[in-house]
Design a protein around this motif. Structure first.
Motif, PDB file in Angstrom:
ATOM      1  N   TYR A   1      30.242  13.726 -25.123  1.00  0.00           N
ATOM      2  CA  TYR A   1      31.153  13.081 -26.070  1.00  0.00           C
ATOM      3  C   TYR A   1      31.343  11.610 -25.703  1.00  0.00           C
ATOM      4  CZ  TYR A   1      32.513  17.311 -28.569  1.00  0.00           C
ATOM      5  OH  TYR A   1      32.510  18.424 -29.361  1.00  0.00           O
ATOM      6  N   ALA A   2      31.501  11.341 -24.396  1.00  0.00           N
ATOM      7  CA  ALA A   2      31.709   9.964 -23.943  1.00  0.00           C
ATOM      8  C   ALA A   2      30.495   9.088 -24.209  1.00  0.00           C
ATOM      9  CB  ALA A   2      32.048   9.953 -22.454  1.00  0.00           C
ATOM     10  N   ASP A   3      29.308   9.687 -24.215  1.00  0.00           N
ATOM     11  CA  ASP A   3      28.069   8.953 -24.519  1.00  0.00           C
ATOM     12  C   ASP A   3      27.757   8.941 -26.008  1.00  0.00           C
ATOM     13  OD1 ASP A   3      27.758   8.549 -21.807  1.00  0.00           O
ATOM     14  OD2 ASP A   3      26.361  10.220 -21.536  1.00  0.00           O
ATOM     15  N   ASP A   4      28.637   9.568 -26.802  1.00  0.00           N
ATOM     16  CA  ASP A   4      28.450   9.697 -28.260  1.00  0.00           C
ATOM     17  C   ASP A   4      27.151  10.426 -28.581  1.00  0.00           C
ATOM     18  OD1 ASP A   4      29.334   9.448 -30.868  1.00  0.00           O
ATOM     19  OD2 ASP A   4      28.277   7.554 -31.195  1.00  0.00           O
ATOM     20  N   LYS A   5      26.862  11.463 -27.785  1.00  0.00           N
ATOM     21  CA  LYS A   5      25.642  12.250 -27.990  1.00  0.00           C
ATOM     22  C   LYS A   5      25.939  13.733 -28.221  1.00  0.00           C
ATOM     23  CE  LYS A   5      22.727   9.159 -25.250  1.00  0.00           C
ATOM     24  NZ  LYS A   5      21.873   9.027 -24.028  1.00  0.00           N
ATOM     25  N   ALA A   6      27.210  14.098 -28.300  1.00  0.00           N
ATOM     26  CA  ALA A   6      27.554  15.509 -28.502  1.00  0.00           C
ATOM     27  C   ALA A   6      27.013  15.982 -29.851  1.00  0.00           C
ATOM     28  CB  ALA A   6      29.061  15.705 -28.441  1.00  0.00           C
TER      29      ALA A   6
END
Length: 271
Positions: free
Chosen positions: A251-256
């Motif tokens: 989520y923090a990497d915007d890859k979830a």
């Protein structure tokens, strides 16, 4: 779903306090609770079941593998899903009220009797769904400094707004009694550490005595958070933090790739 899905390789079972709670509900039961230990939506229902002392069978599933037993009940393959009297029941925000109605003799009551207070609960549970949950995902997923500051300010505004709506004395949303709004928000609040872990500047809630003109509002928020953290049903449905880390790293990497993350990334509402 393919095992190549980035979220498919999460830790396979609950750990820590949640593991003991799941183990205590391993035996077959008329009410079956399909859950994912990592899922804040599923934790809402788990908290409600524990609060009300309802007997249930805990069934751990990985919704990214979508086992047939889950798909037979819920074609979308989402958790939480209940099997009640051989019927499927799902959607966490609705399930809290469903449990109240399906098990009317189980206490405590999570919904108040007073019509005005029931209206207030519905308004603020909707606020959590439409403001706080998407705000959490957007804030955690912000990639550049400007956007991060914008999302932090907006998210803190949501927290202040709900804090202002709380009973002045508390410690819970409506006062002394733990209820539906607390159940809806608690799993997310228990994951706010992710901002401090992954994002420069952290969550941004001011320390005690440093809230300026909003100190009274922030003190009410802090009081609620501390009360929720100490609630047995909340503590005993949480796993060890180390296993949440890879989930929220994505989520923090915007890859979830959860349905929630993909919907918000596309500018859509919470699915």
């Amino acid at each position: 779903m393919s095992n190549n899905h980035p979220d498919a390789n999460i830790h396979p079972e609950a750990t820590g306090p949640a593991k003991a709670t799941a183990k205590a509900h391993f035996a077959p039961c008329d009410l079956q609770f399909y859950s994912g230990w990592f899922c804040p939506f599923a934790q809402r229902v788990w908290i409600a079941l524990e609060e009300k002392g309802i007997q249930y069978q805990y069934i751990e599933v990985n919704p990214y593998h979508k086992p047939k037993s889950l798909l037979d009940l819920n074609p979308r393959g989402l958790v939480p899903t209940l099997k009640w009297k051989d019927k499927p029941v799902y959607e966490s925000s609705v399930l809290i009220q469903f449990l109240e109605e399906a098990y009317p003799h189980h206490s405590p009551k999570l919904m108040p009797e007073d019509p005005y207070l029931r209206w207030k609960v519905r308004v603020w549970t909707d606020f959590i769904t439409t403001r706080i949950v998407p705000g959490f995902v957007r804030f955690l997923g912000a990639q550049d400094e400007k956007l991060l500051e914008e999302q932090r300010e907006e998210f803190l505004g949501h927290l202040k707004e709900i804090a202002k709506a709380m009973d002045p004395e508390g410690p819970f949303f409506l006062g002394r009694d733990f209820g539906a709004v607390d159940v809806m928000l608690a799993p997310w609040a228990m994951r706010f550490w992710a901002f401090d872990h992954f994002k420069k500047g952290g969550l941004g809630v001011p320390d005690k005595g440093k809230g300026g003109e909003d100190e009274e509002v922030w003190e009410r928020w802090r009081k609620w958070v501390e009360a929720v953290k100490e609630r047995r049903s909340v503590k005993e449905t949480m796993s060890e933090r180390e296993h949440y880390l890879p989930v929220y790293q994505r989520y923090a990497d915007d890859k979830a790739q959860s349905q929630l993350a993909k919907a918000l990334r596309a500018g859509k509402a919470v699915p």
